[in-house]
Scaffold this motif. Structure first.
Motif, PDB file in Angstrom:
ATOM      1  N   ALA A 202     -17.828   5.567  15.980  1.00  0.00           N
ATOM      2  CA  ALA A 202     -16.769   5.834  15.009  1.00  0.00           C
ATOM      3  C   ALA A 202     -16.609   4.657  14.048  1.00  0.00           C
ATOM      4  CB  ALA A 202     -15.453   6.129  15.719  1.00  0.00           C
ATOM      5  N   MET A 203     -16.614   3.449  14.568  1.00  0.00           N
ATOM      6  CA  MET A 203     -16.481   2.260  13.716  1.00  0.00           C
ATOM      7  C   MET A 203     -17.686   2.126  12.778  1.00  0.00           C
ATOM      8  SD  MET A 203     -13.557   1.102  14.233  1.00  0.00           S
ATOM      9  CE  MET A 203     -13.720  -0.353  13.239  1.00  0.00           C
ATOM     10  N   SER A 204     -18.863   2.469  13.280  1.00  0.00           N
ATOM     11  CA  SER A 204     -20.056   2.443  12.451  1.00  0.00           C
ATOM     12  C   SER A 204     -19.938   3.457  11.310  1.00  0.00           C
ATOM     13  CB  SER A 204     -21.288   2.744  13.308  1.00  0.00           C
ATOM     14  OG  SER A 204     -22.431   2.871  12.506  1.00  0.00           O
ATOM     15  N   LEU A 205     -19.426   4.644  11.622  1.00  0.00           N
ATOM     16  CA  LEU A 205     -19.214   5.663  10.590  1.00  0.00           C
ATOM     17  C   LEU A 205     -18.197   5.186   9.556  1.00  0.00           C
ATOM     18  CD1 LEU A 205     -19.183   8.992  12.653  1.00  0.00           C
ATOM     19  CD2 LEU A 205     -20.816   8.355  10.868  1.00  0.00           C
ATOM     20  N   VAL A 206     -17.132   4.527  10.012  1.00  0.00           N
ATOM     21  CA  VAL A 206     -16.116   3.993   9.098  1.00  0.00           C
ATOM     22  C   VAL A 206     -16.758   2.998   8.134  1.00  0.00           C
ATOM     23  CG1 VAL A 206     -14.044   2.546   8.940  1.00  0.00           C
ATOM     24  CG2 VAL A 206     -14.145   4.390  10.618  1.00  0.00           C
ATOM     25  N   ASP A 207     -17.577   2.099   8.658  1.00  0.00           N
ATOM     26  CA  ASP A 207     -18.256   1.117   7.802  1.00  0.00           C
ATOM     27  C   ASP A 207     -19.150   1.798   6.775  1.00  0.00           C
ATOM     28  OD1 ASP A 207     -17.015  -0.989   9.129  1.00  0.00           O
ATOM     29  OD2 ASP A 207     -18.714  -1.332  10.491  1.00  0.00           O
ATOM     30  N   LYS A 208     -19.880   2.818   7.197  1.00  0.00           N
ATOM     31  CA  LYS A 208     -20.757   3.546   6.278  1.00  0.00           C
ATOM     32  C   LYS A 208     -19.947   4.257   5.186  1.00  0.00           C
ATOM     33  CE  LYS A 208     -24.495   4.320   9.562  1.00  0.00           C
ATOM     34  NZ  LYS A 208     -25.198   5.298  10.405  1.00  0.00           N
ATOM     35  N   ILE A 209     -18.827   4.833   5.584  1.00  0.00           N
ATOM     36  CA  ILE A 209     -17.977   5.547   4.624  1.00  0.00           C
ATOM     37  C   ILE A 209     -17.392   4.572   3.611  1.00  0.00           C
ATOM     38  CG2 ILE A 209     -15.785   6.785   4.388  1.00  0.00           C
ATOM     39  CD1 ILE A 209     -16.598   8.239   7.025  1.00  0.00           C
ATOM     40  N   ILE A 210     -16.919   3.437   4.081  1.00  0.00           N
ATOM     41  CA  ILE A 210     -16.367   2.433   3.170  1.00  0.00           C
ATOM     42  C   ILE A 210     -17.432   1.987   2.172  1.00  0.00           C
ATOM     43  CG2 ILE A 210     -15.499   0.048   3.026  1.00  0.00           C
ATOM     44  CD1 ILE A 210     -13.988   0.644   5.680  1.00  0.00           C
ATOM     45  N   ALA A 211     -18.633   1.734   2.657  1.00  0.00           N
ATOM     46  CA  ALA A 211     -19.727   1.322   1.769  1.00  0.00           C
ATOM     47  C   ALA A 211     -20.040   2.408   0.747  1.00  0.00           C
ATOM     48  CB  ALA A 211     -20.966   0.983   2.593  1.00  0.00           C
TER      49      ALA A 211
END
Length: 158
Positions: free
Chosen positions: A115-124
């Motif tokens: 989930a945190m990895s997905l959040v980082d990808k979305i922010i980018a």
């Protein structure tokens, strides 16, 4: 709710979609869910996909009873505003980016690291969309889609 409150209007919409978009598997608008982002994205996506038949249907509703005609005209006036069109396009783009995270967060026993990895990808991805010099890409893509209904979009609103 304009369509869900009337079987007659729902039937008109369904027949218009079938006539204009026989390949579409969607023939009805989805309710906009206040809390579930996945359903919210699906509702916006369906609205965007069915925009042209929806406008045609609302124009047909102008010939019905006074209350229906008035409501249809108000909806058409709102949909014709470039602010509405641009906001809908932007919402569609943002929700398309955030949908994988929403799907993941609704699962039972989610993986927090994923989930945190997905959040980082979305922010980018959102940062890239925000800082892109190609700010008219979204405008041009949807302008074609809605020009079929003769709704002009002013580039000053993008």
């Amino acid at each position: 709710t304009f369509f869900s409150r009337s079987a007659k209007r729902t039937t008109i919409l369904e027949s218009t979609v079938i006539e204009e978009m026989p390949q579409s598997r969607k023939t009805r608008l989805r309710q906009l869910c206040e809390t579930r982002w996945v359903e919210r994205h699906d509702a916006i996506l369906t609205f965007v996909e069915l925009f042209n038949p929806l406008v045609t249907c609302l124009k047909s509703c102008l010939d019905l009873d006074k209350d229906t005609s008035t409501s249809a005209q108000l909806l058409l006036n709102s949909m014709a505003k470039s602010e509405f069109i641009v906001a809908t396009c932007v919402m569609n783009q943002v929700l398309a980016v955030t949908k994988p995270l929403s799907v993941h967060l609704q699962k039972i026993g989610i993986d927090l690291m994923k989930a945190m990895s997905l959040v980082d990808k979305i922010i980018a991805c959102l940062d890239k969309m925000h800082s892109s010099d190609d700010s008219f890409a979204l405008y041009g893509k949807r302008q074609n889609h809605w020009q079929k209904q003769l709704i002009p979009i002013s580039s000053s609103h993008v």
